[in-house]
Design an enzyme around this catalytic site. Sequence first.
Site, short mmCIF file in Angstrom:
data_model
loop_
_atom_site.label_atom_id
_atom_site.label_comp_id
_atom_site.label_asym_id
_atom_site.label_seq_id
_atom_site.Cartn_x
_atom_site.Cartn_y
_atom_site.Cartn_z
N GLY A 284 134.66 75.67 4.75
CA GLY A 284 134.01 76.92 4.39
C GLY A 284 133.05 76.74 3.23
N GLY B 10 140.89 100.46 28.90
CA GLY B 10 139.49 100.09 28.69
C GLY B 10 139.00 100.47 27.31
N GLU C 297 145.25 76.29 7.37
CA GLU C 297 146.28 76.28 6.33
C GLU C 297 147.59 75.73 6.90
OE1 GLU C 297 145.91 76.87 3.08
OE2 GLU C 297 143.78 77.15 3.46
#
Length: 711
Positions: free
Chosen positions: A206, A430, A453
Amino acid sequence: MTELADRTASAAPGRTATPGAAAAAGRPGSAGLPAVDVAALGEQLLGKWADVRRHARDVSGRPELHKIEGLTHTEHRRRAFGQLELLVRNNAVHRAFPAALGGADDHGGNIAGFEELVTADPSLQIKAGVQWGLFGSAVMHLGTEDHHRKWLPGIMSLAIPGCFAMTETGHGSDVASIATTATYDPASEEFVIHTPFRAAWKDYIGNAAIDGLGAVVFAQLVTRGVNHGVHAFYLDLRDPGTKEFLPGIGGEDDGVKGGLNGIDNGRLHFTNVRIPRTNLLNRYGDVDAEGNYSSPIASPGRRFFTMLGTLVQGRVSLDGAAVAASKLALKTAIQYATERRQFTASSQTDEEVLLDYQRHQRRLFTRLATTYAASFAHEQLLEKFDDVFSGRHDTDEDRQDLETLAAALKPLSTWHALDTLQECREACGGAGFLIENRFASLRADLDVYVTFEGDNTVLLQLVAKRLLADYAKEFRNVNVGVLARYVVNQATGTALHRSGLRQVAQFVADTGSVQKAAIAIRDEAGQRALLTDRVQTMVAQAGAALKGAGRLPQEQGAAVFNAHQHELIEAAQAHAELLQWEAFTDALGTVTDPGTRRVLTWLRDLFGLSLIEKHLAWYLMNGRLSMQRGRTVGEYINRLLVKIRPHAVDLVDAFGYGPEHLRAEISTGAEKIRQDEARAYSRAQRASGEAPLDEKILIARTALQGKAARA
């Protein structure tokens, strides 16, 4: 899409259902029914850090932090980075940092607040976690005061966006085997960071693709020709002005992912990058100017696990975030199910609300019970985490217990979140598939929670090894007589369970009465005995199968372990389920309101019996339940569903999430307005006498007239 939205996966005519159950049961608090104290239950669910959670929910409820669906991943990344600055301005992310630097030394409160960010945007939560929960925490927990003063102020203020560069393309969960090296050069008093081949590139990192200016890089520390294992190093990645990589550093963008596209994950590689010796985060291992290595922890293995153990907060926070996401899904789905009507099962005119169908209750209430169990277990985990990191209870055993507890609960809660989001999506038909109702979006974002993690299966294997170690420890110092008696007792137990004697004894005790059998399994002590016995038996069987494997040659020992890996992981999961059940039971002991306690007891029993039903084959095959008693498990679950039905909305209201957190169109009450309009129209049509005649009624009338004429 209209046709799709009108279809639901709920019970249809012909399925076993309990139409009108709510009406028949009455309202909570009337006719002697218990009532839930929603406010008090909500406070209990908020836990020890209730004020922190309230502040975090206030921040997370602000539109400027909410995920905007349909953004490109480039736009989403830009928005997420800007949101980090808003968190800084609102003091939402610094609680765990030292008070001397503007933090609050509040480790439990920090996690409690952080996990609530999932309600705003999971990308924001994880990006904040990368910056302060991984990058910043690595500097804080693995570094010393000099490192803190040098880098933490910039990390806290976001002046230094950073990366946590541990995972490699070739080594994910196997951190001990990463291939990036940090070789000490005494001539220049520098470490040389190098990735020797493509599989050693840091991957899925990240902030690596765009935003990261610095990084904590994990590498094998080599000095004087000796590899001292994985250590952490602080490294500048990019020029702050140009955002270009510094010399010797390169990388790639991981691109679009299945979810969490507000995070700029990328790859990093290093070609003989030199950093000062003092950039080694040296709390647990240091190298002096001459290249001599020293550590306060002599054992390399224990040192490695101690360093990684300081980063356990990632697993703790994911456990809590997954529970929060499950709460959001259930609040939306159960609210919708009390309003949406489908099929005239018990009336010629009125359709049933979905939540009055037994199958709909089964699919939602069992997951609601599990979510409560996971929530109470998470609170215990969070308090354990705070005890360790505050220093109140910080022995080696405390840290091992924390790591084992986190490794046990994180897999269950993250798998449960995905299962709950999917089931709630289907339960809303739906409408659940529409992005505006968030099920599909949240599920996509949380998908990766089960593998980062710590991959869930690998974490459960760690739990299993701890269970085996504890099992072995019980017999390490016992004398021959004690061990002999244990073996005899085990043999007796096996004969009792597998010979059918236990089933006969149960049948005699039940005297053929389903009612008595149900009482036996719904009793708290009975559930605890069944759940505990399963764990103990599975661990004992695995321990017996692996006895002596450690003394075999490595290849043979690994083969023996591998042959029983599935059983070990099943035992670990059973252990984690028991922990959740115990946490739920402990929480019941603190409830003072009689009505709330009674309803929560039903919910706890639903959780316990659902676990027994889930593993019923094991209980039958191992002689723990007779066929007679086994048949009553599902029947009693169905009775619990009817009891819980009038309280379902109260139970999800107690989660405390408002419209600003749910942000699902079907949770706004719009469905009730539509259904009420439809019912009013039908009533008016019938009253007017102008409604078209139903063909089936015409056929019936004609048949009656024909019969009368023939008579």
